[in-house]
Design a protein around this motif. Sequence first.
Motif, mmCIF file in Angstrom:
data_model
loop_
_atom_site.group_PDB
_atom_site.id
_atom_site.type_symbol
_atom_site.label_atom_id
_atom_site.label_comp_id
_atom_site.label_asym_id
_atom_site.label_seq_id
_atom_site.Cartn_x
_atom_site.Cartn_y
_atom_site.Cartn_z
ATOM 1 N N ILE A 59 -2.690 3.381 16.221
ATOM 2 C CA ILE A 59 -2.135 3.446 14.753
ATOM 3 C C ILE A 59 -2.767 4.681 13.959
ATOM 4 N N ALA A 60 -1.737 5.311 12.988
ATOM 5 C CA ALA A 60 -2.129 6.050 12.205
ATOM 6 C C ALA A 60 -2.264 5.381 10.895
ATOM 7 N N LEU A 61 -3.242 5.531 9.984
ATOM 8 C CA LEU A 61 -3.719 4.772 8.798
ATOM 9 C C LEU A 61 -3.711 5.863 7.629
ATOM 10 N N TYR A 62 -2.872 5.566 6.665
ATOM 11 C CA TYR A 62 -2.756 6.252 5.612
ATOM 12 C C TYR A 62 -3.366 5.567 4.280
ATOM 13 N N ILE A 63 -4.095 5.713 3.336
ATOM 14 C CA ILE A 63 -4.533 4.887 2.293
ATOM 15 C C ILE A 63 -3.863 5.573 0.838
ATOM 16 N N ILE A 64 -3.310 4.857 0.120
ATOM 17 C CA ILE A 64 -2.653 4.854 -1.192
ATOM 18 C C ILE A 64 -3.307 4.047 -2.048
ATOM 19 N N SER A 65 -3.322 4.524 -3.434
ATOM 20 C CA SER A 65 -3.782 3.663 -4.353
ATOM 21 C C SER A 65 -2.968 3.833 -5.598
ATOM 22 N N GLY A 66 -3.045 2.929 -6.497
ATOM 23 C CA GLY A 66 -2.307 2.890 -7.807
ATOM 24 C C GLY A 66 -2.704 1.995 -8.969
ATOM 25 N N LYS A 67 -2.298 2.280 -10.084
ATOM 26 C CA LYS A 67 -2.843 1.497 -11.108
ATOM 27 C C LYS A 67 -1.773 0.409 -11.570
ATOM 28 N N SER A 68 -2.052 -0.657 -11.739
ATOM 29 C CA SER A 68 -0.933 -1.692 -12.360
ATOM 30 C C SER A 68 -1.768 -2.355 -13.488
ATOM 31 N N ASP A 69 -1.401 -2.127 -14.849
ATOM 32 C CA ASP A 69 -2.037 -2.901 -15.982
ATOM 33 C C ASP A 69 -3.449 -2.185 -15.824
ATOM 34 N N GLU B 210 -5.516 -3.057 -13.476
ATOM 35 C CA GLU B 210 -6.195 -3.129 -12.040
ATOM 36 C C GLU B 210 -5.785 -2.021 -11.094
ATOM 37 N N ILE B 211 -6.700 -1.649 -10.504
ATOM 38 C CA ILE B 211 -6.510 -0.766 -9.278
ATOM 39 C C ILE B 211 -5.802 -1.519 -8.054
ATOM 40 N N ILE B 212 -4.692 -0.894 -7.545
ATOM 41 C CA ILE B 212 -4.209 -1.595 -6.373
ATOM 42 C C ILE B 212 -4.470 -0.484 -5.272
ATOM 43 N N PHE B 213 -4.858 -1.011 -4.081
ATOM 44 C CA PHE B 213 -4.968 -0.212 -2.718
ATOM 45 C C PHE B 213 -3.888 -0.679 -1.862
ATOM 46 N N GLY B 214 -3.469 0.353 -0.898
ATOM 47 C CA GLY B 214 -2.653 0.037 0.032
ATOM 48 C C GLY B 214 -2.802 0.895 1.361
ATOM 49 N N ASN B 215 -2.372 0.202 2.479
ATOM 50 C CA ASN B 215 -2.559 1.092 3.671
ATOM 51 C C ASN B 215 -1.436 1.115 4.339
ATOM 52 N N GLY C 174 4.186 0.009 8.628
ATOM 53 C CA GLY C 174 3.518 -1.226 8.195
ATOM 54 C C GLY C 174 2.787 -0.860 6.832
ATOM 55 N N ILE C 175 3.011 -1.892 5.838
ATOM 56 C CA ILE C 175 2.307 -1.588 4.362
ATOM 57 C C ILE C 175 1.434 -2.833 4.009
ATOM 58 N N ILE C 176 0.259 -2.664 3.769
ATOM 59 C CA ILE C 176 -0.533 -3.619 3.270
ATOM 60 C C ILE C 176 -1.042 -3.117 1.949
ATOM 61 N N LEU C 177 -0.887 -4.312 0.930
ATOM 62 C CA LEU C 177 -1.514 -4.146 -0.489
ATOM 63 C C LEU C 177 -2.612 -4.827 -0.758
ATOM 64 N N TYR C 178 -3.667 -4.599 -1.392
ATOM 65 C CA TYR C 178 -4.764 -5.269 -1.696
ATOM 66 C C TYR C 178 -5.246 -4.860 -3.082
ATOM 67 N N ASN C 179 -6.085 -5.817 -3.784
ATOM 68 C CA ASN C 179 -6.591 -5.642 -5.015
ATOM 69 C C ASN C 179 -7.968 -4.906 -4.864
ATOM 70 N N ASN C 180 -8.442 -4.513 -5.851
ATOM 71 C CA ASN C 180 -9.537 -3.777 -5.581
ATOM 72 C C ASN C 180 -10.769 -4.720 -5.223
ATOM 73 N N LYS C 181 -10.720 -6.175 -4.967
ATOM 74 C CA LYS C 181 -11.425 -6.986 -4.363
ATOM 75 C C LYS C 181 -11.265 -7.196 -3.138
ATOM 76 N N GLY C 182 -10.346 -6.403 -2.515
ATOM 77 C CA GLY C 182 -9.839 -6.283 -1.095
ATOM 78 C C GLY C 182 -9.061 -7.580 -0.542
ATOM 79 N N THR C 183 -8.595 -8.314 -1.617
ATOM 80 C CA THR C 183 -7.710 -9.352 -1.295
ATOM 81 C C THR C 183 -6.366 -9.064 -1.112
ATOM 82 N N ILE C 184 -5.687 -9.305 0.142
ATOM 83 C CA ILE C 184 -4.425 -8.931 0.582
ATOM 84 C C ILE C 184 -3.376 -9.784 -0.188
ATOM 85 N N PHE C 185 -2.440 -8.972 -0.830
ATOM 86 C CA PHE C 185 -1.352 -9.923 -1.173
ATOM 87 C C PHE C 185 -0.063 -9.393 -0.869
#
Lengths: 122, 549
Positions: B138-148, B150-155, B54-65
Motif C-alpha cells: 500500500i501507499a499511505l498518505y497522511i492528511i490533517s485538518g482542523k475542525s472547531d 480539534e485537529i483531525i488526522f487522516g490516512n 481507502g480513507i481513515i479519519l481519527y482524532n488527535n488521540k488516535g481514535t478512529i471514527f
Amino acid sequence: MKKNLLLVLDDDDNLRYNVRIYLEDEGYSCIGARDSETALKIVGKENIVLSIVDLRLPGMNGEEYIKRAVALNPQMKFIIHTGSTRYILPPELSRLGIKREDIFYKPVENLDLIVGRIKQHI
Amino acid sequence: MTYLLLLLIIIAILLFVNAAMGVTLYKRKDRDAENELRKSELRLRAIIGNSVDGIILYNNKGTIFEWNNALEKITGYKREEVVGRDIFQVIKQLLIVNQEGGFIIEDIESDLINEVQKNNPSTFEMLIKDKYGNIKTIALYIISGKSDDEIIFGNIITDITEKKKEITESNSYLQYIIDSIKTTIITVDKDFNVTHENKSAAKFRYEQEETSAYLFSKYPKLSFIKEFFDKCGDSSHVFNDSRMVINELGETIYYAISVFPLKDDIRPGRVIMIDDITERIKMEEVMIQSEKMMSVAGLAAGMAHEINNPLGTIAQGCQNLIRRTSLSIPKNVESAKNLGIQPGSITKYFEDREIFEIISSIQQASQKASEIIKNMLQFSRRSESKKVLYSPEKLLNESLDLVYNDYDLKKDYDIRSIKIIKEIAPNVPDIKVTVTEIQQVIFNIIQNAVHALKDEKFITEDPVIILRLKYTISEITFEIEDNGPGIEEKHKNRIFEPFYSTKEVGKGTGLGLSVTFMIIKHNHNGNISVESSPGKGAKFIIKLPAYGF
C-alpha cells in the motif's frame, strides 16, 4: 654428320656459361644469347634444333621468344629453364608442343636431367 | 375608549402575529441550515464512501471514527470492527514489519505525523497483510485538518499491489537484461559502495561472500582498476582504458574498462563496465601476424627468383668442375695430354688435396639455400594444386607414416621410443584438401613434437604424442598434443612468424610453422592455433571447414 646446334638463352652470364660448357662436354655445339632479340637473329641464321630458354629477360621475354622462334623454325624444340618456381605452362605454349617435362626450375642441381630431356627431343 | 381598546387589541394582535411570524421565520432558517449541513455531510460521506482510495479519519488521540468502503476492500476489516479503536493498534495489526529495516511502527507514525506537521507530507510504501492473510503493498498518505478546536488526522491508503508487481516485473526484466549481457556492469555510489551489479560481476569475487558493500572488498579481483579512480578524478567524467591482467591460471586476459557518471539526483555515483576483450585482441594479433606474413611472402617471391640464378651457377659450376677432371670426357684427356699432364693425375691430386670434398660442401650449401627458397615460396603461394575429397583419418595415418619413414627422425630421434596414441572419432566425413599440403602440415607438427620430446635440455619421461580427430557439422579438428617441455609465452605468439626459430642455428629454418600457417589459413581457409604453457606440453589445433555443409 653435322653436330646438333643448341641455343642457351639466359641473361645471367655465369649461369649461361655453365650450362653451355656442360652441354659442350656432352658433345653438343652450343651458342649462348643474353637476350631474345640476339637469340632470334641467331635462329634466323643457324639451324638451331633446341633452345634452352630463361623466361624473365630484359626486353622480350622468353615466352615471346619461343613464339617467334617457332615462326622462324617450326622444327625447333624448347626447354624452359626458369627461376620462378611458380611458373605454370600457359596453353599457348602447350599448343606449340611444350610439355611439363620441358620445364626445369632453377637451380637444377644435376644438369644430367636437362641432358636427358634433350636426348628425348633429338 | 372602546375604540382605543380595540386599537390596542389590534396592535397587540398585530404584534403577536408579527412576533409569531418572526419566530416561525427564525425556526425555518434554523431548519434550512441543518438541512444544508446534512446535505454536506451526505456529500462528504458519498465521497469518502465511494472513494477508490481507502480513507481513515481519527482524532488527535488516535481514535478512529471513519473507515470507508475502499478500506474494507483493501484490508478485509469492516467499519464496525475498527471504528473507536486506536489507529496505531490497527496499523500494527496490518503491517508486516520489514525484516531488513526492523523499524517500529510508532516510529513510522511519528515520522508520518512529523511530516504532516511540517506540512510536507509524503507517501510511504508498506507491506500489509489483510484479514485473510493476503499480502498487499500500500501507499499511505497522511492528511490533517482542523475542525472547531480539534485537529483531525487522516490516512489515505492506496492499494498499489498490482502496480508494484508490474514495477518489480519490469525491474526484474531489466535485471534479466543486464544479467544477460556478458559485459560486467557494476554501479557504485560516491563512496564506492556497490549499489547494483549484474551476473557477470561474479567473476571478480572469491567464493566466500563479502558482506562489505565497498567495491574493492566485495570484488577483490577488481583491484586492477583501483588506480583508475585516482586518475579519473571526480565522477563527472567518462573514462575508457584497457588493462592486461594475468589470472590465477596464468592466462593473460585483456579487459576494456569504461567508467561513466551515474546521473541520478538522489544517488549519484558511477557505472563501471568491464569487457573481456581477450578474444578480440588475440584475433587482432593473428590478423597482424597474417598481414606481416603476407608481406614477407611477397618479398620472398621476388627475392627467390633473383637468388635462384646465382644458385644455379653455383650448383652447375660445381658439377662442371667435377666433370672437367673426369677421364670420360675426351676433351679432358686431350687437354691433359697437350699440357704434358698424366690424365689420371689431376683426379688423384684433387683427391689428395680434398678438392672434391670442398666442391661437395659448396654443393650442399647451395642445396640448402635452394631448400630455404623453396620453403619461402611455398608459404607465399596460393594453392595451385587441386583440392580433392579425402578422408581426414587417412591424412593423419599417412602423415604418421611419413614421420616413421623420415630418416632424420629415425636416426637422430629414435621415433619408435615415443608412444603415439590415436583418438579418432568414428565416421569423420571427408574434407576437401590438397592432400600433400595437409600431410606436410601434420608431418611438420609431429616432427616438431618429436624434436621437443627428444630435446636434450628437457628430458621428457614417457614421451607421448596424442593425435586426435574430431568433427562438428561445420568443421574438422585435428589435434596434435605432446607432453614435452611446452612453449614459453613469449614464443607462443611468434611461432608462426617466418624465420622465427628457437632451435639451434642450423637445426631449423624457422619456416616450417609459417608454411603450415599459410597452408591452413590461406590455402584451406582453416585455422591453426596452439595451446601450451611451459612444462605442460603443447597442443596444436587445426580446424578445417567441413565439406558440403
